[in-house]
Scaffold this motif. Structure first.
Motif, PDB file in Angstrom:
ATOM      1  N   LYS A   1      54.196  33.329  39.278  1.00  0.00           N
ATOM      2  CA  LYS A   1      53.441  33.986  38.225  1.00  0.00           C
ATOM      3  C   LYS A   1      51.996  34.158  38.705  1.00  0.00           C
ATOM      4  O   LYS A   1      51.325  33.175  39.036  1.00  0.00           O
ATOM      5  CB  LYS A   1      53.476  33.173  36.932  1.00  0.00           C
ATOM      6  N   ILE A   2      51.526  35.406  38.730  1.00  0.00           N
ATOM      7  CA  ILE A   2      50.182  35.707  39.235  1.00  0.00           C
ATOM      8  C   ILE A   2      49.386  36.399  38.135  1.00  0.00           C
ATOM      9  O   ILE A   2      49.859  37.360  37.519  1.00  0.00           O
ATOM     10  CB  ILE A   2      50.239  36.629  40.464  1.00  0.00           C
ATOM     11  N   ALA A   3      48.172  35.921  37.891  1.00  0.00           N
ATOM     12  CA  ALA A   3      47.292  36.535  36.899  1.00  0.00           C
ATOM     13  C   ALA A   3      46.347  37.508  37.592  1.00  0.00           C
ATOM     14  O   ALA A   3      45.802  37.210  38.664  1.00  0.00           O
ATOM     15  CB  ALA A   3      46.492  35.463  36.172  1.00  0.00           C
TER      16      ALA A   3
ATOM     17  N   PRO B   1      49.263  30.136  35.566  1.00  0.00           N
ATOM     18  CA  PRO B   1      49.701  30.965  36.692  1.00  0.00           C
ATOM     19  C   PRO B   1      49.554  30.213  38.009  1.00  0.00           C
ATOM     20  O   PRO B   1      48.762  29.264  38.114  1.00  0.00           O
ATOM     21  CB  PRO B   1      48.753  32.160  36.635  1.00  0.00           C
ATOM     22  N   ASP B   2      50.309  30.650  39.013  1.00  0.00           N
ATOM     23  CA  ASP B   2      50.208  30.026  40.331  1.00  0.00           C
ATOM     24  C   ASP B   2      48.911  30.376  41.026  1.00  0.00           C
ATOM     25  O   ASP B   2      48.391  29.589  41.833  1.00  0.00           O
ATOM     26  CB  ASP B   2      51.394  30.463  41.192  1.00  0.00           C
ATOM     27  N   THR B   3      48.381  31.567  40.740  1.00  0.00           N
ATOM     28  CA  THR B   3      47.114  31.988  41.326  1.00  0.00           C
ATOM     29  C   THR B   3      46.554  33.131  40.485  1.00  0.00           C
ATOM     30  O   THR B   3      47.240  33.638  39.583  1.00  0.00           O
ATOM     31  CB  THR B   3      47.288  32.422  42.800  1.00  0.00           C
ATOM     32  N   ALA B   4      45.325  33.527  40.761  1.00  0.00           N
ATOM     33  CA  ALA B   4      44.682  34.589  39.978  1.00  0.00           C
ATOM     34  C   ALA B   4      43.779  35.422  40.885  1.00  0.00           C
ATOM     35  O   ALA B   4      43.212  34.916  41.867  1.00  0.00           O
ATOM     36  CB  ALA B   4      43.865  33.997  38.828  1.00  0.00           C
ATOM     37  N   TYR B   5      43.655  36.692  40.526  1.00  0.00           N
ATOM     38  CA  TYR B   5      42.799  37.627  41.260  1.00  0.00           C
ATOM     39  C   TYR B   5      41.982  38.445  40.265  1.00  0.00           C
ATOM     40  O   TYR B   5      42.489  38.818  39.192  1.00  0.00           O
ATOM     41  CB  TYR B   5      43.633  38.581  42.121  1.00  0.00           C
ATOM     42  N   CYS B   6      40.747  38.734  40.654  1.00  0.00           N
ATOM     43  CA  CYS B   6      39.868  39.580  39.852  1.00  0.00           C
ATOM     44  C   CYS B   6      39.623  40.885  40.606  1.00  0.00           C
ATOM     45  O   CYS B   6      39.289  40.868  41.788  1.00  0.00           O
ATOM     46  CB  CYS B   6      38.536  38.879  39.574  1.00  0.00           C
ATOM     47  N   LEU B   7      39.765  42.021  39.903  1.00  0.00           N
ATOM     48  CA  LEU B   7      39.650  43.316  40.569  1.00  0.00           C
ATOM     49  C   LEU B   7      38.304  44.001  40.344  1.00  0.00           C
ATOM     50  O   LEU B   7      38.186  45.211  40.498  1.00  0.00           O
ATOM     51  CB  LEU B   7      40.801  44.238  40.138  1.00  0.00           C
ATOM     52  N   GLY B   8      37.302  43.226  39.994  1.00  0.00           N
ATOM     53  CA  GLY B   8      35.948  43.755  40.051  1.00  0.00           C
ATOM     54  C   GLY B   8      35.342  44.201  38.732  1.00  0.00           C
ATOM     55  O   GLY B   8      35.922  44.079  37.666  1.00  0.00           O
ATOM     56  N   ASP B   9      34.121  44.716  38.858  1.00  0.00           N
ATOM     57  CA  ASP B   9      33.250  45.055  37.733  1.00  0.00           C
ATOM     58  C   ASP B   9      32.976  43.821  36.880  1.00  0.00           C
ATOM     59  O   ASP B   9      33.275  43.766  35.684  1.00  0.00           O
ATOM     60  CB  ASP B   9      33.795  46.215  36.915  1.00  0.00           C
ATOM     61  N   LEU B  10      32.373  42.854  37.536  1.00  0.00           N
ATOM     62  CA  LEU B  10      31.941  41.650  36.849  1.00  0.00           C
ATOM     63  C   LEU B  10      30.719  41.921  35.982  1.00  0.00           C
ATOM     64  O   LEU B  10      30.466  41.185  35.027  1.00  0.00           O
ATOM     65  CB  LEU B  10      31.604  40.549  37.871  1.00  0.00           C
ATOM     66  N   VAL B  11      29.953  42.950  36.311  1.00  0.00           N
ATOM     67  CA  VAL B  11      28.634  43.166  35.707  1.00  0.00           C
ATOM     68  C   VAL B  11      28.557  44.527  35.017  1.00  0.00           C
ATOM     69  O   VAL B  11      29.462  45.339  35.086  1.00  0.00           O
ATOM     70  CB  VAL B  11      27.534  43.034  36.770  1.00  0.00           C
ATOM     71  N   GLY B  12      27.390  44.762  34.376  1.00  0.00           N
ATOM     72  CA  GLY B  12      27.138  46.015  33.687  1.00  0.00           C
ATOM     73  C   GLY B  12      27.452  45.926  32.205  1.00  0.00           C
ATOM     74  O   GLY B  12      28.379  45.222  31.793  1.00  0.00           O
TER      75      GLY B  12
ATOM     76  N   LEU C   1      51.883  38.960  36.362  1.00  0.00           N
ATOM     77  CA  LEU C   1      52.968  39.533  37.145  1.00  0.00           C
ATOM     78  C   LEU C   1      53.883  38.403  37.599  1.00  0.00           C
ATOM     79  O   LEU C   1      53.417  37.431  38.201  1.00  0.00           O
ATOM     80  CB  LEU C   1      52.412  40.275  38.357  1.00  0.00           C
ATOM     81  N   THR C   2      55.174  38.527  37.314  1.00  0.00           N
ATOM     82  CA  THR C   2      56.142  37.517  37.740  1.00  0.00           C
ATOM     83  C   THR C   2      57.131  38.139  38.713  1.00  0.00           C
ATOM     84  O   THR C   2      57.795  39.131  38.388  1.00  0.00           O
ATOM     85  CB  THR C   2      56.903  36.926  36.542  1.00  0.00           C
ATOM     86  N   ILE C   3      57.195  37.581  39.910  1.00  0.00           N
ATOM     87  CA  ILE C   3      58.192  37.974  40.901  1.00  0.00           C
ATOM     88  C   ILE C   3      58.843  36.702  41.436  1.00  0.00           C
ATOM     89  O   ILE C   3      58.180  35.695  41.641  1.00  0.00           O
ATOM     90  CB  ILE C   3      57.587  38.808  42.061  1.00  0.00           C
ATOM     91  N   ASP C   4      60.153  36.781  41.658  1.00  0.00           N
ATOM     92  CA  ASP C   4      60.888  35.593  42.119  1.00  0.00           C
ATOM     93  C   ASP C   4      62.172  36.034  42.803  1.00  0.00           C
ATOM     94  O   ASP C   4      62.328  37.207  43.162  1.00  0.00           O
ATOM     95  CB  ASP C   4      61.170  34.640  40.947  1.00  0.00           C
TER      96      ASP C   4
ATOM     97  N   ARG D   1      48.488  40.497  28.414  1.00  0.00           N
ATOM     98  CA  ARG D   1      48.015  39.519  27.442  1.00  0.00           C
ATOM     99  C   ARG D   1      46.770  40.079  26.756  1.00  0.00           C
ATOM    100  O   ARG D   1      45.783  40.411  27.416  1.00  0.00           O
ATOM    101  CB  ARG D   1      47.668  38.206  28.141  1.00  0.00           C
ATOM    102  N   ARG D   2      46.808  40.201  25.435  1.00  0.00           N
ATOM    103  CA  ARG D   2      45.645  40.646  24.662  1.00  0.00           C
ATOM    104  C   ARG D   2      45.037  39.423  23.987  1.00  0.00           C
ATOM    105  O   ARG D   2      45.751  38.624  23.356  1.00  0.00           O
ATOM    106  CB  ARG D   2      46.046  41.682  23.625  1.00  0.00           C
TER     107      ARG D   2
END
Length: 245
Positions: A2-4, A28-39, A196-199, A215-216
């Motif tokens: 499971k990846i966030a 989750p097993d791990t997490a990634y951020c795809l940017g736009d932290l600011v503004g 995202l879940t892949i197995d 997730r909302r």
């Protein structure tokens, strides 16, 4: 596994904290951020520092990139309108944003199947390109082929979706837009991220064997809005949060 994945926080600390609390509850097993932290909001340093504290692998978004062209002095914090949001960022956090990558490629193998995932803020070609749910399918498949990816995950549009496309070889390709944690534009005022879940049961030959859950997350919207209204930022930034646009 499971990846966030999350994107487009835009310095909305109230939404970010609520999202992280929900994310942590999902384990989750791990997490990634795809940017736009600011503004657009007044808490860029707090958001960046929490990302860094957690060691979350993060991409550079177009607003993160914009910081490189804006210098700051104490005098510049007054009367800067929309650019005020970028002048708040500390020098150390500016350096962090400047060094972020624009693409991340992942590969996860289960049994004899390897799932190749490309992460980009806008697209694999341009940091500010919109990949929408109705973007030409042939073009999107071309992007996936260029990136040698089975799954393309993006942000930037602030509108979440999971799109599945079948190639001429009978292989299913996936595009996932994460929506936005801190500035949703789909009419839903809640922050959004994806799991995202892949197995071993997942396959590129079966349409629905890769699970994507959006997730909302509710957060203290009024406190977030009032923080903008009490700052030199334009009032329309607060109104956009109230309207989800």
């Amino acid at each position: 596994m499971k990846i966030a994945f999350f994107s487009d926080i835009h310095a909305n600390l109230h939404a970010f904290k609520a999202m992280l609390e929900d994310l942590d509850s999902q384990r989750p097993d791990t997490a990634y951020c795809l940017g736009d932290l600011v503004g657009y909001h007044i808490y860029p340093n707090e958001v960046i520092e929490e990302i860094r504290r957690r060691g979350i692998a993060t991409l550079k978004g177009n607003h993160d990139e914009k910081v490189e062209s804006i210098t700051t002095t104490p005098e510049s914090l007054i009367g800067k309108g929309s650019n005020y949001a970028y002048h708040l960022i500390s020098e150390g956090n500016r350096k962090y944003l400047k060094e972020l990558p624009t693409l991340i490629n992942l590969a996860f193998t289960f049994g004899k199947v390897t799932f190749k995932i490309a992460l980009a803020h806008g697209s694999t070609r341009r940091i500010n390109e919109y990949i929408l749910i109705d973007t030409d399918e042939n073009y999107v498949l071309e992007l996936l082929d260029e990136a040698d990816a089975d799954i393309l995950i993006v942000g930037h549009s602030h509108k979440p979706y999971h799109r599945i496309m079948e190639t001429t070889r009978g292989v299913f390709k996936h595009v996932i837009n994460l929506g936005s944690v801190g500035k949703p534009k789909d009419g839903d005022l809640r922050g959004c991220y994806a799991l995202l879940t892949i197995d071993n049961n997942s396959s590129l030959l079966l349409r629905n064997s890769i699970n994507v859950e959006f997730r909302r997350v509710n957060y203290d919207l009024e406190a977030s809005v009032k923080a903008i209204e009490a700052s030199p930022l334009p009032a329309e930034f607060a109104e956009a949060l109230r309207l989800g646009r």
